[in-house]
Design a protein around this motif. Sequence first.
Motif, PDB file in Angstrom:
ATOM      1  N   MET A   1       0.853  -1.186   0.000  1.00 20.46           N
ATOM      2  CA  MET A   1       0.000   0.000   0.000  1.00 20.46           C
ATOM      3  C   MET A   1       0.888   1.235   0.000  1.00 20.46           C
ATOM      4  O   MET A   1       1.707   1.433   0.894  1.00 20.46           O
ATOM      5  CB  MET A   1      -0.902  -0.007   1.234  1.00 20.46           C
ATOM      6  N   THR A   2       0.755   2.073  -1.002  1.00 22.45           N
ATOM      7  CA  THR A   2       1.568   3.282  -1.102  1.00 22.45           C
ATOM      8  C   THR A   2       0.715   4.539  -0.960  1.00 22.45           C
ATOM      9  O   THR A   2       1.167   5.635  -1.251  1.00 22.45           O
ATOM     10  CB  THR A   2       2.295   3.323  -2.451  1.00 22.45           C
ATOM     11  N   ILE A   3      -0.522   4.400  -0.517  1.00 28.55           N
ATOM     12  CA  ILE A   3      -1.427   5.539  -0.396  1.00 28.55           C
ATOM     13  C   ILE A   3      -1.263   6.164   0.987  1.00 28.55           C
ATOM     14  O   ILE A   3      -1.465   5.492   2.004  1.00 28.55           O
ATOM     15  CB  ILE A   3      -2.887   5.093  -0.600  1.00 28.55           C
ATOM     16  N   PRO A   4      -0.909   7.440   1.069  1.00 35.03           N
ATOM     17  CA  PRO A   4      -0.790   8.087   2.380  1.00 35.03           C
ATOM     18  C   PRO A   4      -2.138   8.100   3.094  1.00 35.03           C
ATOM     19  O   PRO A   4      -3.148   8.495   2.524  1.00 35.03           O
ATOM     20  CB  PRO A   4      -0.334   9.510   2.039  1.00 35.03           C
ATOM     21  N   ARG A   5      -2.131   7.701   4.360  1.00 32.57           N
ATOM     22  CA  ARG A   5      -3.374   7.716   5.139  1.00 32.57           C
ATOM     23  C   ARG A   5      -3.682   9.114   5.659  1.00 32.57           C
ATOM     24  O   ARG A   5      -4.839   9.508   5.789  1.00 32.57           O
ATOM     25  CB  ARG A   5      -3.271   6.728   6.303  1.00 32.57           C
ATOM     26  N   GLY A   6      -2.630   9.863   5.952  1.00 31.26           N
ATOM     27  CA  GLY A   6      -2.783  11.224   6.454  1.00 31.26           C
ATOM     28  C   GLY A   6      -1.614  12.076   6.004  1.00 31.26           C
ATOM     29  O   GLY A   6      -0.688  11.587   5.337  1.00 31.26           O
ATOM     30  N   PRO A   7      -1.606  13.346   6.348  1.00 36.51           N
ATOM     31  CA  PRO A   7      -0.546  14.242   5.875  1.00 36.51           C
ATOM     32  C   PRO A   7       0.844  13.835   6.353  1.00 36.51           C
ATOM     33  O   PRO A   7       1.845  14.095   5.672  1.00 36.51           O
ATOM     34  CB  PRO A   7      -0.961  15.605   6.439  1.00 36.51           C
ATOM     35  N   GLU A   8       0.922  13.169   7.514  1.00 39.54           N
ATOM     36  CA  GLU A   8       2.219  12.725   8.012  1.00 39.54           C
ATOM     37  C   GLU A   8       2.856  11.660   7.124  1.00 39.54           C
ATOM     38  O   GLU A   8       4.075  11.419   7.192  1.00 39.54           O
ATOM     39  CB  GLU A   8       2.081  12.206   9.452  1.00 39.54           C
ATOM     40  N   ASN A   9       2.026  11.015   6.290  1.00 40.01           N
ATOM     41  CA  ASN A   9       2.534   9.984   5.381  1.00 40.01           C
ATOM     42  C   ASN A   9       2.950  10.535   4.024  1.00 40.01           C
ATOM     43  O   ASN A   9       3.455   9.788   3.180  1.00 40.01           O
ATOM     44  CB  ASN A   9       1.483   8.898   5.174  1.00 40.01           C
ATOM     45  N   VAL A  10       2.722  11.828   3.804  1.00 38.12           N
ATOM     46  CA  VAL A  10       3.193  12.469   2.567  1.00 38.12           C
ATOM     47  C   VAL A  10       4.648  12.881   2.820  1.00 38.12           C
ATOM     48  O   VAL A  10       4.959  14.004   3.213  1.00 38.12           O
ATOM     49  CB  VAL A  10       2.320  13.682   2.196  1.00 38.12           C
ATOM     50  N   THR A  11       5.540  11.947   2.625  1.00 34.28           N
ATOM     51  CA  THR A  11       6.952  12.107   2.963  1.00 34.28           C
ATOM     52  C   THR A  11       7.781  12.365   1.711  1.00 34.28           C
ATOM     53  O   THR A  11       7.309  12.148   0.583  1.00 34.28           O
ATOM     54  CB  THR A  11       7.463  10.833   3.645  1.00 34.28           C
ATOM     55  N   PRO A  12       9.033  12.793   1.886  1.00 36.07           N
ATOM     56  CA  PRO A  12       9.915  12.925   0.721  1.00 36.07           C
ATOM     57  C   PRO A  12      10.053  11.613  -0.053  1.00 36.07           C
ATOM     58  O   PRO A  12      10.081  11.609  -1.282  1.00 36.07           O
ATOM     59  CB  PRO A  12      11.243  13.369   1.337  1.00 36.07           C
ATOM     60  N   ALA A  13      10.117  10.500   0.672  1.00 34.31           N
ATOM     61  CA  ALA A  13      10.259   9.202   0.001  1.00 34.31           C
ATOM     62  C   ALA A  13       9.028   8.884  -0.838  1.00 34.31           C
ATOM     63  O   ALA A  13       9.140   8.406  -1.975  1.00 34.31           O
ATOM     64  CB  ALA A  13      10.498   8.105   1.040  1.00 34.31           C
ATOM     65  N   TRP A  14       7.840   9.142  -0.265  1.00 31.95           N
ATOM     66  CA  TRP A  14       6.617   8.850  -1.026  1.00 31.95           C
ATOM     67  C   TRP A  14       6.529   9.735  -2.263  1.00 31.95           C
ATOM     68  O   TRP A  14       6.281   9.238  -3.370  1.00 31.95           O
ATOM     69  CB  TRP A  14       5.371   9.060  -0.166  1.00 31.95           C
ATOM     70  N   LEU A  15       6.711  11.040  -2.105  1.00 35.93           N
ATOM     71  CA  LEU A  15       6.595  11.950  -3.247  1.00 35.93           C
ATOM     72  C   LEU A  15       7.632  11.612  -4.311  1.00 35.93           C
ATOM     73  O   LEU A  15       7.325  11.576  -5.511  1.00 35.93           O
ATOM     74  CB  LEU A  15       6.751  13.403  -2.794  1.00 35.93           C
ATOM     75  N   GLY A  16       8.848  11.332  -3.883  1.00 37.73           N
ATOM     76  CA  GLY A  16       9.887  10.971  -4.846  1.00 37.73           C
ATOM     77  C   GLY A  16       9.557   9.701  -5.598  1.00 37.73           C
ATOM     78  O   GLY A  16       9.832   9.582  -6.802  1.00 37.73           O
ATOM     79  N   SER A  17       8.912   8.726  -4.917  1.00 37.60           N
ATOM     80  CA  SER A  17       8.593   7.454  -5.573  1.00 37.60           C
ATOM     81  C   SER A  17       7.551   7.631  -6.668  1.00 37.60           C
ATOM     82  O   SER A  17       7.614   6.963  -7.702  1.00 37.60           O
ATOM     83  CB  SER A  17       8.108   6.435  -4.542  1.00 37.60           C
ATOM     84  N   VAL A  18       6.552   8.518  -6.467  1.00 35.88           N
ATOM     85  CA  VAL A  18       5.506   8.669  -7.480  1.00 35.88           C
ATOM     86  C   VAL A  18       5.937   9.613  -8.601  1.00 35.88           C
ATOM     87  O   VAL A  18       5.433   9.508  -9.727  1.00 35.88           O
ATOM     88  CB  VAL A  18       4.169   9.143  -6.859  1.00 35.88           C
ATOM     89  N   LEU A  19       6.890  10.517  -8.305  1.00 38.10           N
ATOM     90  CA  LEU A  19       7.385  11.421  -9.343  1.00 38.10           C
ATOM     91  C   LEU A  19       8.589  10.861 -10.092  1.00 38.10           C
ATOM     92  O   LEU A  19       8.898  11.310 -11.198  1.00 38.10           O
ATOM     93  CB  LEU A  19       7.764  12.777  -8.733  1.00 38.10           C
ATOM     94  N   GLY A  20       9.264   9.893  -9.484  1.00 41.27           N
ATOM     95  CA  GLY A  20      10.460   9.335 -10.111  1.00 41.27           C
ATOM     96  C   GLY A  20      11.667  10.239 -10.011  1.00 41.27           C
ATOM     97  O   GLY A  20      12.566  10.193 -10.856  1.00 41.27           O
ATOM     98  N   VAL A  21      11.725  11.075  -8.970  1.00 41.79           N
ATOM     99  CA  VAL A  21      12.862  11.975  -8.752  1.00 41.79           C
ATOM    100  C   VAL A  21      13.224  11.937  -7.278  1.00 41.79           C
ATOM    101  O   VAL A  21      12.439  11.494  -6.435  1.00 41.79           O
ATOM    102  CB  VAL A  21      12.535  13.426  -9.178  1.00 41.79           C
ATOM    103  N   GLY A  22      14.416  12.425  -6.956  1.00 43.26           N
ATOM    104  CA  GLY A  22      14.832  12.497  -5.567  1.00 43.26           C
ATOM    105  C   GLY A  22      14.254  13.724  -4.883  1.00 43.26           C
ATOM    106  O   GLY A  22      14.396  14.849  -5.378  1.00 43.26           O
ATOM    107  N   VAL A  23      13.595  13.518  -3.742  1.00 46.45           N
ATOM    108  CA  VAL A  23      13.014  14.615  -2.978  1.00 46.45           C
ATOM    109  C   VAL A  23      13.674  14.630  -1.603  1.00 46.45           C
ATOM    110  O   VAL A  23      13.673  13.621  -0.899  1.00 46.45           O
ATOM    111  CB  VAL A  23      11.491  14.456  -2.838  1.00 46.45           C
ATOM    112  N   SER A  24      14.209  15.784  -1.207  1.00 45.94           N
ATOM    113  CA  SER A  24      14.914  15.870   0.076  1.00 45.94           C
ATOM    114  C   SER A  24      14.026  16.376   1.207  1.00 45.94           C
ATOM    115  O   SER A  24      14.301  16.105   2.384  1.00 45.94           O
ATOM    116  CB  SER A  24      16.138  16.779  -0.058  1.00 45.94           C
TER     117      SER A  24
END
Length: 355
Positions: A1-24
Amino acid sequence: MTIPRGPENVTPAWLGSVLGVGVSRVDVTPIGTGQTGATYRVAATYEAEQSDVPTSFAVKLSAQDDAVRERVALGYRSEVEFYSQIADKMRIPVPRAYHTEISDDGADVVLLLADMAPAVQGDQIAGCSPAEARLAVEALAGLHGPSWCDPQWMDLSAIVMPKPGDDDAAKGLGEVSRMAADIVIDRLGAKIAPQDQETLVAAMSSVTPWLMAEPKRYALMHGDYRLDNMLFDPDRTRVTVVDWQTVGIGLPGRDLAYFTGTSLEPAVRSDIERDLVERYHRSLLEFDVADYDLETCWSDYRLGAVQVPLLVALGTAFASTTERGDDMMMAMLSRGCQMIRELETLELISSYPSP
């Protein structure tokens, strides 16, 4: 499951994984006051300079209340279906979707959308200006025109309202609508003028024949096309339409009448509605819609006015509410009932053969 349950789950790792770029780094802040979902602005800092992705997004998640999430799962499916299968084929202005994902049961969802700032949300209670109304009706043709009487959209899986020709569903919604009217009057009757109560009951008693009145003329519908679901650029030269949880198929005039009936003060609406219908009709014809004259469009607009009390009654009776939500619904109901009386919508419905 890669769906954030809440705002705390919207992490650099999650955003980077769906965009395909490195997010710091990400900074997540709430925006909007949606009752069926939670929306946040996400500012992103990338590990390396990026030229093809923005630094700010809007992220829409499921409601944080479990009961609400389960109740509106069909709406979540509808919105994901719109952005993943429909949006690119339409001409209505919507935010770009960078990522959509939904769980098997529909209760968990994430939409990663373009941040439309500095555009601002319309004010449903205050109503809109004639200039904003013109933008909205011309934009609406960009949904109806490309989907006009196209049967491919009948196969969508997450349609909220009964499809044209589904008489059993029309009868079922008619029964629910009458029940909803009774609930609304029982709960909020003191806030509703007697003539509006009468119009509400009569309109909800007409839902079944109303749905059956023009089954051969249809298009994709937003379903809840009103100011709270629109973002206007500061100079009022562009509108962006959001909140696609109520996508349906039906008489296009329902979207048009719902917008004017909910989003304009009655005096303004009655003064400019002919012009707005003509603008919508001209814009519609740009999409090669054939055999649809202005007077038929005007008749469909009159017929469509029942969309206002229908959605207000269903929303007020069966959805969770807030003080602002009740005030908004009462303003919309009053405007819509007056519109029905002025356009003689119920008389028009009764002129059709009985189902």
